[in-house]
Design an enzyme around this catalytic site. Structure first.
Site, PDB file in Angstrom:
ATOM      1  N   LYS A 234       0.879  -1.175   0.000  1.00 54.68           N
ATOM      2  CA  LYS A 234       0.000   0.000   0.000  1.00 54.68           C
ATOM      3  C   LYS A 234       0.919   1.228   0.000  1.00 54.68           C
ATOM      4  CE  LYS A 234      -4.202   1.781   0.483  1.00 54.68           C
ATOM      5  NZ  LYS A 234      -5.284   1.593  -0.496  1.00 54.68           N
TER       6      LYS A 234
ATOM      7  N   ASP B   9      -0.979 -12.212   6.066  1.00 52.16           N
ATOM      8  CA  ASP B   9      -1.905 -12.919   6.948  1.00 52.16           C
ATOM      9  C   ASP B   9      -3.316 -12.876   6.366  1.00 52.16           C
ATOM     10  OD1 ASP B   9      -2.975 -14.186   9.125  1.00 52.16           O
ATOM     11  OD2 ASP B   9      -3.054 -12.399  10.377  1.00 52.16           O
TER      12      ASP B   9
END
Ligand code: NAI
Length: 363
Positions: free
Chosen positions: A192, A251
């Site tokens: 990001k 994750d």
């Protein structure tokens, strides 16, 4: 003397029954393993005063290879994750999570073949946190204000997100080396960086530098923003090959890719470092199913399949995968989760050990 000695951490919740099933299948496949049992988790707190006794780490360091069941982490309060602590203590920096379709799993897609490589030691998982109202939080808030980098509300709790050149270099190199060794065509770095310029931005910059070093290796490189990746994974799962991600995105996206292949019950994983490797399923301890002989041991068994490959036992690994494909493909002697996703009902589901029996008959 056994050919291999492996540390076995049964874990808690559904862990002990899954590792029992796993062990039975591995032994039936004819692999000569001595299991060194090492207990960790909430159940050993009273005995050792810690959920991760030193002898567990010592056993893994000695044997270099371990397989574990899931271990519960108390939410919000209590001890920190034992799973994260094992990865950090042994510097198991690469978390490998292959997601491949198994026909008959009831998944919405049947052509998934993605490998997630998750950075395992830093990012928001570094565990550097300052509770709301603490002296540390207050000083950080004052520091940010004094530096002119931003205003943080005084009643904030704060978790730090460190991402380093060192951590990024080795995980991206791992992803490329894995891709080359396994005949993969593309590595995608997920980030990001448009918003988090100094953590994800650094990750992207270093990933690009490493990719340059692998130019000519036959493995292509691209980068993708994490939110867009989530959408495109669901829309076009066939686009993706090897994904390399910072810890938290890794994750989340590994649960997403577990969903693409039919659920957590069949998603295996491995944590790999320079010295040791610890194999474990993606899923947790699913406390509501603990002790009921209901949970699906496939993820644990496929984690053992990855372990056997790591140990050079490729023939046994291949036979175990073939048995899983055969039994799930038939859809008769399978656990409740597979019955439900494939047939919309849990009628006729078998238990954890009966499913392992079916696998053993097919080895
Ligand atoms: P979870 O993965 O334990 O369970 C979520 C749901 O997924 C379950 O309720 C069940 O419906 C399904 N599921 C998971 N494993 C399954 C299996 N083998 N067969 C059939 N269905 C299965 O996730 P949750 O509830 O968020 O976490 C429970 C505990 O596990 C927490 O304390 C968490 O911290 C811990 N955890 C431990 C991990 C590890 O040991 N590496 C990884 C993830 C969570």
């Amino acid at each position: 003397m056994a050919k291999h000695t492996v540390t076995l951490i049964p874990g808690d919740g559904i862990g002990p029954e899954l590792t029992t099933a796993m062990r039975r299948v591995v032994e039936a496949a004819g692999v000569d393993i001595e299991w060194e049992i090492a207990e960790a988790g909430a159940d050993v707190m009273d005995k050792y005063g810690t959920p991760l006794p030193q002898h567990v780490l010592d056993s893994i360091r000695k044997n270099k290879v371990a397989i574990k069941g899931p271990i519960t982490t108390p939410v919000g309060t209590g001890f920190r994750s034992v799973n994260v602590a094992i990865r950090k203590e042994l510097d198991l920096y690469a978390c490998l999570r292959p997601a491949f379709s198994i026909a008959g799993s009831g998944a919405r897609y049947d052509d998934i073949d993605i490998v997630l490589v998750r950075e395992n030691t830093e990012d928001l998982y570094a565990g550097i946190e300052f509770p709301e109202g603490s002296d540390g939080a207050r000083r950080l808030i004052e520091f940010a204000a004094a530096e002119g980098v931003g205003t943080i509300r005084p009643d904030s709790g704060i978790s730090l997100k460190p991402i380093s050149i060192t951590g990024t270099r080795r995980i991206v190199k791992y992803a490329f080396d894995y891709a080359i060794a396994n005949g993969r065509k593309k590595v995608t770095a997920v980030h990001k960086a448009n918003i988090l310029k100094h953590s994800d931005g650094l990750f992207l910059k270093v990933a690009r530098e490493v990719a340059e070093e692998y130019a000519g290796s036959g493995v292509a490189f691209e980068d993708y923003i994490v939110d867009a990746t989530c959408m495109q994974l669901v829309l076009h799962p066939e686009w993706w090959d090897v994904l390399v991600l910072p810890n938290l995105y890794g994750d989340i996206l590994s649960d997403l890719s577990a969903g693409l292949i039919g659920g957590l019950g069949i998603a295996p994983g491995a944590n790999i470092g320079a010295e040791c490797a610890v194999f474990e399923p993606v899923h947790g301890s699913a406390p509501k199913y603990a002790g009921k002989d209901m949970a699906n041991p496939t993820a644990e068994i496929l984690s053992a399949m990855l372990m056997l490959k790591h140990l050079g036992e490729t023939d046994a690994a291949g036979r175990i995968l073939a048995a899983v494909r055969a039994v799930i493909g038939e859809g008769e002697r399978v656990t409740y989760d597979i019955k439900r996703s494939r047939f919309g009902t849990t009628d006729g589901a078998v238990g954890t050990q009966a499913y392992a029996d079916a696998l053993i008959e097919r080895l």
